[in-house]
Design a protein around this motif. Structure first.
Motif, PDB file in Angstrom:
ATOM      1  N   VAL A   1       0.832  -1.210   0.000  1.00  0.00           N
ATOM      2  CA  VAL A   1       0.000   0.000   0.000  1.00  0.00           C
ATOM      3  C   VAL A   1       0.865   1.257   0.000  1.00  0.00           C
ATOM      4  N   GLU A   2       1.955   1.237   0.755  1.00  0.00           N
ATOM      5  CA  GLU A   2       2.857   2.395   0.761  1.00  0.00           C
ATOM      6  C   GLU A   2       3.482   2.609  -0.611  1.00  0.00           C
ATOM      7  N   ASN A   3       3.820   1.529  -1.290  1.00  0.00           N
ATOM      8  CA  ASN A   3       4.368   1.665  -2.642  1.00  0.00           C
ATOM      9  C   ASN A   3       3.307   2.119  -3.636  1.00  0.00           C
ATOM     10  N   LEU A   4       2.063   1.690  -3.430  1.00  0.00           N
ATOM     11  CA  LEU A   4       0.974   2.218  -4.261  1.00  0.00           C
ATOM     12  C   LEU A   4       0.899   3.736  -4.143  1.00  0.00           C
ATOM     13  N   LYS A   5       0.994   4.242  -2.937  1.00  0.00           N
ATOM     14  CA  LYS A   5       0.955   5.694  -2.726  1.00  0.00           C
ATOM     15  C   LYS A   5       2.078   6.381  -3.487  1.00  0.00           C
ATOM     16  N   GLN A   6       3.278   5.810  -3.432  1.00  0.00           N
ATOM     17  CA  GLN A   6       4.430   6.418  -4.105  1.00  0.00           C
ATOM     18  C   GLN A   6       4.258   6.427  -5.624  1.00  0.00           C
TER      19      GLN A   6
END
Length: 243
Positions: A166-171
């Protein structure tokens, strides 16, 4: 980050879609299930996953204002985000099998199903469905399936892997939203399974032919270099990569 955990559900994509119709959801609202009874993949395929061993989840993303022709960007972003998380875990020989399966060498470890919510001919929201094989060790009648556990010998904490994705999706969405589509497309193409390698394909009529995957169009069609140095484009329903 809002994470809704369920013991069992027919489909996390269905649940999140219905929830989004009932209430206003924040971006990156996640629904994760210990077990999916009707998990789905591309083209209506069934996603079979051993309960409590893997990650089956869906993420909500508001994409209002994005035109329909750009919808493939969402699939590309999701694949790149998962790829980055798995690279961080040192999973070997990763690639993206068009349009968005994640492979290690030639073994499938992750499937993605993107379902868009369309209102008045414009994209309104996207449901990013992910099935990632994490700690499962046996895949009956699925010779091309594998998992992070089988590839590395390690056990993984599901919540940690989920949060990383999810954090990489945000990035990656931030990269896209700041106008850097070409950066994402370049990264996606560079990680395509069998890019620039001689490959065999099957068309809708069952005819087999040879070619080289050379890239993707801005609408997500696969570009294949065939005989006489001609490049043809195919959508998902028109072609199957044989491997």
């Amino acid at each position: 980050m809002r994470i809704i955990k369920l013991d069992a559900i027919d489909s996390t994509n269905n649940y999140l879609r219905e929830l989004s119709a009932l209430e206003s959801l924040l971006d990156y609202t996640v629904v994760v299930a210990e077990k999916q009874t009707q998990g789905r993949g591309q083209m209506g395929a069934v996603w079979d996953s051993e309960p409590s061993k893997n990650l089956t989840f869906s993420v909500f993303k508001n994409i209002s204002g994005l035109n329909l022709e750009a919808s493939y960007s969402i699939s590309m972003i999701t694949a790149l985000a998962i790829l980055k998380s798995l690279q961080d875990l040192a999973i070997p020989k990763l690639s993206i099998k068009w349009p968005n399966d994640i492979l290690s060498e030639d073994k499938k470890i992750c499937g993605i199903l993107i379902e868009n919510v369309i209102k008045e001919a414009s994209l309104n929201a996207s449901i990013l469905g992910v099935g990632l094989n994490v700690n499962q060790r046996v895949f009956k009648n699925l010779p091309r399936a594998s998992s992070l556990k089988l590839l590395s010998g390690k056990n993984y904490i599901l919540d940690e892997v989920l949060i990383s994705i999810v954090e990489n999706l945000k990035q990656y969405f931030h990269i896209y939203e700041t106008g850097n589509f070409d950066v994402l497309k370049e990264a996606y193409v560079a990680n395509l399974f069998r890019i620039n390698k001689p490959s065999t394909f099957k068309d809708q009529s069952g005819l087999m032919f040879s070619g080289f995957i050379s890239g993707i169009s801005n609408t997500g069609n696969l570009q294949v270099l065939i005989e006489d140095n001609i490049t043809k484009e195919f959508d998902l329903k028109e072609i199957t990569l044989m491997y």
